[in-house]
Structures are given as structure tokens and as C-alpha cells.
Scaffold this motif. Structure first.
Motif, PDB file in Angstrom:
ATOM      1  N   LEU A  51       9.530  45.392  65.620  1.00 18.03           N
ATOM      2  CA  LEU A  51      10.694  45.637  66.472  1.00 18.03           C
ATOM      3  C   LEU A  51      11.452  46.872  66.010  1.00 18.03           C
ATOM      4  O   LEU A  51      12.132  47.520  66.798  1.00 18.03           O
ATOM      5  N   GLY A  52      11.354  47.191  64.730  1.00 16.95           N
ATOM      6  CA  GLY A  52      12.059  48.349  64.188  1.00 16.95           C
ATOM      7  C   GLY A  52      11.886  48.391  62.686  1.00 16.95           C
ATOM      8  O   GLY A  52      11.197  47.539  62.111  1.00 16.95           O
ATOM      9  N   THR A  53      12.492  49.398  62.061  1.00 18.74           N
ATOM     10  CA  THR A  53      12.471  49.530  60.598  1.00 18.74           C
ATOM     11  C   THR A  53      13.921  49.569  60.164  1.00 18.74           C
ATOM     12  O   THR A  53      14.691  50.362  60.689  1.00 18.74           O
ATOM     13  N   THR A  54      14.299  48.691  59.232  1.00 17.16           N
ATOM     14  CA  THR A  54      15.737  48.577  58.945  1.00 17.16           C
ATOM     15  C   THR A  54      16.086  48.771  57.473  1.00 17.16           C
ATOM     16  O   THR A  54      15.269  48.538  56.589  1.00 17.16           O
ATOM     17  N   GLY A  55      17.338  49.148  57.284  1.00 11.71           N
ATOM     18  CA  GLY A  55      17.952  49.137  55.962  1.00 11.71           C
ATOM     19  C   GLY A  55      17.447  50.219  55.029  1.00 11.71           C
ATOM     20  O   GLY A  55      16.541  50.991  55.349  1.00 11.71           O
ATOM     21  N   GLU A  56      18.067  50.246  53.852  1.00 13.93           N
ATOM     22  CA  GLU A  56      17.727  51.243  52.842  1.00 13.93           C
ATOM     23  C   GLU A  56      16.278  51.099  52.381  1.00 13.93           C
ATOM     24  O   GLU A  56      15.623  52.072  52.025  1.00 13.93           O
ATOM     25  N   LEU A  57      15.780  49.855  52.395  1.00 19.54           N
ATOM     26  CA  LEU A  57      14.407  49.630  51.912  1.00 19.54           C
ATOM     27  C   LEU A  57      13.357  49.992  52.956  1.00 19.54           C
ATOM     28  O   LEU A  57      12.162  49.935  52.667  1.00 19.54           O
ATOM     29  N   ARG A  58      13.786  50.351  54.161  1.00 24.95           N
ATOM     30  CA  ARG A  58      12.885  50.731  55.266  1.00 24.95           C
ATOM     31  C   ARG A  58      11.850  49.618  55.538  1.00 24.95           C
ATOM     32  O   ARG A  58      10.653  49.884  55.695  1.00 24.95           O
ATOM     33  N   LEU A  59      12.332  48.386  55.620  1.00 28.73           N
ATOM     34  CA  LEU A  59      11.413  47.267  55.850  1.00 28.73           C
ATOM     35  C   LEU A  59      11.226  47.040  57.352  1.00 28.73           C
ATOM     36  O   LEU A  59      12.171  47.172  58.129  1.00 28.73           O
ATOM     37  N   PRO A  60       9.996  46.654  57.743  1.00 25.79           N
ATOM     38  CA  PRO A  60       9.752  46.429  59.171  1.00 25.79           C
ATOM     39  C   PRO A  60      10.251  45.048  59.604  1.00 25.79           C
ATOM     40  O   PRO A  60      10.166  44.092  58.844  1.00 25.79           O
ATOM     41  N   GLN A  61      10.780  44.974  60.842  1.00 27.97           N
ATOM     42  CA  GLN A  61      11.115  43.661  61.425  1.00 27.97           C
ATOM     43  C   GLN A  61       9.885  43.237  62.211  1.00 27.97           C
ATOM     44  O   GLN A  61       9.551  43.865  63.222  1.00 27.97           O
ATOM     45  N   LEU A  62       9.224  42.174  61.736  1.00 28.94           N
ATOM     46  CA  LEU A  62       7.922  41.794  62.296  1.00 28.94           C
ATOM     47  C   LEU A  62       7.970  40.449  63.015  1.00 28.94           C
ATOM     48  O   LEU A  62       8.630  39.520  62.550  1.00 28.94           O
ATOM     49  N   VAL A  63       7.252  40.380  64.136  1.00 32.99           N
ATOM     50  CA  VAL A  63       7.088  39.113  64.855  1.00 32.99           C
ATOM     51  C   VAL A  63       5.585  38.869  64.954  1.00 32.99           C
ATOM     52  O   VAL A  63       4.840  39.750  65.403  1.00 32.99           O
ATOM     53  N   LEU A  64       5.153  37.680  64.526  1.00 31.11           N
ATOM     54  CA  LEU A  64       3.714  37.366  64.540  1.00 31.11           C
ATOM     55  C   LEU A  64       3.249  37.096  65.972  1.00 31.11           C
ATOM     56  O   LEU A  64       3.855  36.292  66.680  1.00 31.11           O
ATOM     57  N   VAL A  65       2.165  37.776  66.398  1.00 28.67           N
ATOM     58  CA  VAL A  65       1.619  37.485  67.739  1.00 28.67           C
ATOM     59  C   VAL A  65       0.187  36.969  67.681  1.00 28.67           C
ATOM     60  O   VAL A  65      -0.346  36.503  68.676  1.00 28.67           O
ATOM     61  N   TYR A  66      -0.447  37.039  66.512  1.00 30.23           N
ATOM     62  CA  TYR A  66      -1.832  36.559  66.406  1.00 30.23           C
ATOM     63  C   TYR A  66      -2.146  36.282  64.945  1.00 30.23           C
ATOM     64  O   TYR A  66      -1.704  37.032  64.062  1.00 30.23           O
TER      65      TYR A  66
END
Ligand code: SAM
Length: 218
Positions: A60-75
Motif C-alpha cells: 500500500l505504501g512505504t512508511t516512516g523513517e525505517l522505510r518499511l512496506p505496508q503489506l497486505v497478503l493476497v496469496y
């Protein structure tokens, strides 16, 4: 024989923007307005084309100072641990806890090719240490690999060990905020890598304080 779609054209077939494959984990960039079931169908196509795929996520995006991905499992099973090969080196990482982008492998090889024996190098936003390890695999350099994310430093240390026999230089891993470097480390650096596109300009004063005369900043 069972017919399989050509992997390079999968994103076109699915009508979606490209995807990243990080070992057995595949990540689609989410585009607003595209229904989730389109991604679920595309994920199944990808899993058919690449037999090693265990999990497919929507980013969905990359957030915060740590540049972590916001992930949603689809498979798949949702496992986020991956092992990848890059420039003849191996890297272990958890895609949900650290930043890693395989598309930078060419840039890492380019910077490693510029490094010379005897250099003292600072990898200021090292992640799991792909720049540091690429440099130490090409030059008898001493590389200090630092990141603020403890998971990045953990995997960086694991990756130094995993690649130990491919290294001619050495890599030291430190978990520290780059802002604290001037009071944490001694000496100066001949080459400083600042791979943090959203914030590296804010750290130019730190880099300049640590640079030797004639140093290269990337
Ligand atoms: N260089 C890595 C690579 O090639 O895979 C990843 C770079 S990633 C774009 C930026 C990194 O900077 C992240 O791992 C993040 O945790 C780290 N970071 C952000 N702020 C930091 C700070 N103040 N001090 C040290 N590291 C920081």
C-alpha cells in the motif's frame, strides 16, 4: 506439457503495474481503484509462473523513517523471510521488517566497482548491507555498515557471515542513528554511501563531518 505464461509479460496480462520478486516473496504495488480480486487473480498467475513463490503481497505504501512496506497478503502462507542472490552474493532478509529493493543491484555493483583497496567506507543507511557486502567482495576495503533499524542490523550481520568466504575486505555492522555518528565513531571515511532518498540531504552535515579530504559521497 502444461502451458505456463511468460513471466516477463505477466504484469501486462494481469493488467497491473509491475511487481517485485524477492526470493519466494512477490510484492505488487497497489494502485488506487484497482479491485483486490484483480490482484488475487494476478497473484495466482505469478505463483503458477514461478514455482518457488510462497507469498504474494500488495504494497500500500512505504512508511516512516525505517522505510518499511505496508503489506497486505493476497496469496500464500504469509511467510515474509526471503533469501536472494545478487551480484553473486546471498542476502537473507524479512521483507516486512527491513527495506530491500532488488532493482538497486546494478547501482550496488557500480559503486562496488569504484571502490579501491585500502578505502575506509561508511554505508550510512545500510539496510541488510547489500552495498557494504558488494564493496567488500570487490575491494580490500574496511566498511562500516550502519542502520537505525535493529532488524536491518541483524540481517546485515547474518549476511556478512553468509558471504564471509566471498569477501576480500571486511564489514563491521553497527546499529546506530546516523545523527549520532560523529560522537560514536573515530576517524574519517574515503567513501560514504547515503542511500536514503527521502532524507539523505538532512544528513549531509554528518557526512561532511566524517569525510576525509577528497572523499566521495554517493
Ligand atoms: N541501502 C539499503 C539497500 O541498498 O538495500 C537500504 C536503504 S533504505 C532506502 C534506507 C535505510 O535507512 C533504512 O534501512 C532505514 O532503516 C535507514 N535509516 C533511516 N533513518 C536512519 C537514521 N537516522 N540512521 C541510520 N539509518 C537510518
Amino acid at each position: 506439457f502444461e502451458a505456463r505464461p511468460r513471466a516477463s509479460r505477466l504484469s501486462e496480462l494481469a493488467g497491473l503495474s509491475g511487481f517485485l520478486k524477492i526470493g519466494p516473496v512477490v510484492i505488487f504495488n497497489y494502485t488506487r481503484g484497482v479491485p483486490i480480486d484483480r490482484y488475487a487473480a494476478a497473484a495466482e498467475e505469478v505463483a503458477r509462473a514461478y514455482r518457488d513463490v510462497r507469498s504474494v503481497f500488495l504494497k500500500l505504501g512505504t512508511t516512516g523513517e525505517l522505510r518499511l512496506p505496508q503489506l497486505v497478503l493476497v496469496y500464500g502462507d504469509g511467510d515474509t523471510e526471503a533469501e536472494v542472490k545478487e551480484n553473486g552474493l546471498r542476502f537473507r532478509l524479512d521483507v516486512s521488517r527491513v527495506y530491500y529493493n532488488p532493482r538497486l543491484s546494478g547501482e550496488r555493483a557500480r559503486v562496488a566497482g569504484l571502490s579501491r583497496d585500502g578505502e575506509v567506507v561508511l554505508d550510512m543507511f545500510s539496510g541488510v548491507a547489500p552495498f557494504s557486502i558488494a564493496i567488500a567482495s570487490r575491494a580490500r576495503a574496511h566498511v562500516l555498515s550502519i542502520d537505525i533499524n535493529p532488524y536491518a542490523s541483524y540481517y546485515a550481520a547474518v549476511n556478512v557471515e553468509e558471504n564471509r568466504r566471498r569477501l576480500v575486505g571486511d564489514v563491521e555492522v553497527l546499529r546506530v542513528d546516523a545523527r549520532r555518528l560523529p560522537e560514536t565513531v573515530d576517524g574519517s571515511f574515503d567513501r560514504i554511501i547515503m542511500n536514503n532518498p527521502t532524507a539523505s540531504v538532512e544528513f549531509l552535515d554528518v557526512a561532511c563531518a566524517l569525510a576525509s579530504g577528497g572523499a566521495s559521497l554517493h
